[in-house]
Design an enzyme around this catalytic site. Sequence first.
Site, PDB file in Angstrom:
ATOM      1  N   CYS A  98      -0.833  -9.991   2.127  1.00 27.18           N
ATOM      2  CA  CYS A  98      -1.464  -9.132   3.215  1.00 27.18           C
ATOM      3  C   CYS A  98      -2.353  -8.163   2.597  1.00 27.18           C
ATOM      4  O   CYS A  98      -3.450  -8.145   3.314  1.00 27.18           O
ATOM      5  CB  CYS A  98      -0.211  -8.324   3.738  1.00 27.18           C
ATOM      6  SG  CYS A  98       0.796  -7.136   2.678  1.00 27.18           S
ATOM      7  N   HIS A 156       0.569  -0.562   5.054  1.00 27.55           N
ATOM      8  CA  HIS A 156      -0.025  -0.332   4.072  1.00 27.55           C
ATOM      9  C   HIS A 156      -1.315   0.422   4.455  1.00 27.55           C
ATOM     10  O   HIS A 156      -1.784   0.251   5.482  1.00 27.55           O
ATOM     11  CB  HIS A 156      -0.639  -1.479   3.092  1.00 27.55           C
ATOM     12  CG  HIS A 156       0.552  -2.354   2.557  1.00 27.55           C
ATOM     13  ND1 HIS A 156       1.639  -1.923   1.864  1.00 27.55           N
ATOM     14  CD2 HIS A 156       0.809  -3.574   2.829  1.00 27.55           C
ATOM     15  CE1 HIS A 156       2.344  -2.864   1.756  1.00 27.55           C
ATOM     16  NE2 HIS A 156       1.941  -3.976   2.036  1.00 27.55           N
TER      17      HIS A 156
END
Lengths: 341, 341
Positions: free
Chosen positions: B140, B220
């Site tokens: 990711c 994140h």
Amino acid sequence: MTNVGVNGYGTIGKRVADAVAAQPDMTLVGVAKTRPNFEAETAARKGYPLYAAVADRADRFAEEGLELAGAVDDLVAEADVVVDCTPSGIGAENAALYEERDTPAIYQGGEDADVADVSFNARANYTEAVGADSARVVSCNTTGLSRILAPLDEAYGVEKARVTLVRRGGDPGQTGRGPIDDILPDPVTIPSHHGPDVNTIFPDLDIDTLGMKVPATLMHTHSVNVTLESSPNADEVRDLFADETRLFQIPAGADIDGSGKLKEFAHDAGRPRGDLWENCIWEESITVEGHDLYLFQAIHQESDVVPENVDAIRALTGAADAAESRTTTEDAMGVGIDYGR
Amino acid sequence: MTNVGVNGYGTIGKRVADAVAAQPDMTLVGVAKTRPNFEAETAARKGYPLYAAVADRADRFAEEGLELAGAVDDLVAEADVVVDCTPSGIGAENAALYEERDTPAIYQGGEDADVADVSFNARANYTEAVGADSARVVSCNTTGLSRILAPLDEAYGVEKARVTLVRRGGDPGQTGRGPIDDILPDPVTIPSHHGPDVNTIFPDLDIDTLGMKVPATLMHTHSVNVTLESSPNADEVRDLFADETRLFQIPAGADIDGSGKLKEFAHDAGRPRGDLWENCIWEESITVEGHDLYLFQAIHQESDVVPENVDAIRALTGAADAAESRTTTEDAMGVGIDYGR
């Protein structure tokens, strides 16, 4: 002996008061507090003369069984130097009070730079504050950055610094603050105020800073990149930092993975309140790629500026030069961690 | 039509299965699952043929009232392409199974790069995977970085990238993970694995990455610095990014300060599972100082690689070129956010 008054007895003020009381060349003449809370109770237990920061609230102290030595004006009159440890913005409001009595004053980093004659870091620009009427001890984060930038610039030259500051959302006692379960760009615009604040200490330094806020309370953590003018290897940088008493290099074998264990180490070592006055730099993180130095450091927001406040007192009064002041401060407080020795 | 099997039906697998099922040129022939938990129940409700990932656990599915279409070998036999969405390290163990049946396979970024012929990002290197036997969709974070580095490098040239990745400690469902109330350098050594992983997509790019882990679960957040070979202004960079359908620039007026509000926005918009397949870049954060570009972006770890997995299927089979595949994937899934339009 220098008579020191501390106005504001919260997170920073109570620590500065203890540090002043420990110095061989200073007398703590008293502390001023707005409210008779648990911190006022502790000041009384320690025998610190207690002054009402807001005169018409004296009754409230009496109701809590706390005896006052006077109001804040009396404290300013008693003191050779006042350390203002009131919340951000209040220091500026108090400036007139100190000027009226011609009492040299030290402010905290939450104030704008123009509150004082000079912004101050004991490692980087002590001499600029000698004989000044007032100094502003820069914030915890700016102090932490100044302590590494000064030796790096002296030894290798700094071409540019880029720092991401991952900030604790609030102190452990600030129960109303967040975030919970989030990572916030804070501020979302770049640079954060830290870069310009570092420039109050190093006017010519090229520095860009980015701030974020996360669900943690114990310490800030910096992701630091400094592009140097030369290319030392990582061990040379470690050796450079080893000479700096206010930098603690966390050894790889210590199994200290974050601020929780850092604080636990400080408590185990008997540090008052578990304070970490030193920058805590992960030794393993110190890396040089070409001219780019990288490292992680944790900064204890509640305490790293405390030795700087003590040094600022000596700078204003001219009582000692920088090296002498720093050593006296450190010896009296117990600053410096010689891990494994 | 391409028959697609999905091996592993957890966080990524269930999203890839839904995305494949939505494509006009693909048929989801089934999903393989190790345990008959709530996710298996949901697969059954959706009518996805369910296969036992571990053959001798078939009884357990029966006990939970879940009917199996067969074991994972049968699924591999049925499929023209298998997307392996098993946990890190298991994909490599499964490689022999796919090779035995000559079934092209797609792996996830948790595997080592050598698991597959090519590491893959749909924006940066689609053509390298065309006709390959296997591809690895990078993680990711690497996907999020590749999506901005590709257009920046094409438009301005990238001299060097420096990124601090402030990572969520675990997904919302990973209740056993930490930290609580801490900020951990992770890894404490530099670079983190992300830089070398970006180099699997951009072999010649100069990039240093630093990783940290914090008490957050939703997304994140990257603090990005890219030193460019030229000096566009911030608006030019915003315009460049506006042409990229997998980059969402969060407008200043949206009052989205972090991942919590980003997820709330996605839920309000009716996104399945509140997924954010796009990089979420704070428009206000895009700043250029000389040659240095800075920005903050949030990356939804559970979903940003899903469109890339779909594109990887078409790359391996040669069913479409890069632009055609990306458009088909996005139209079928609803990828792309035209805020205010």
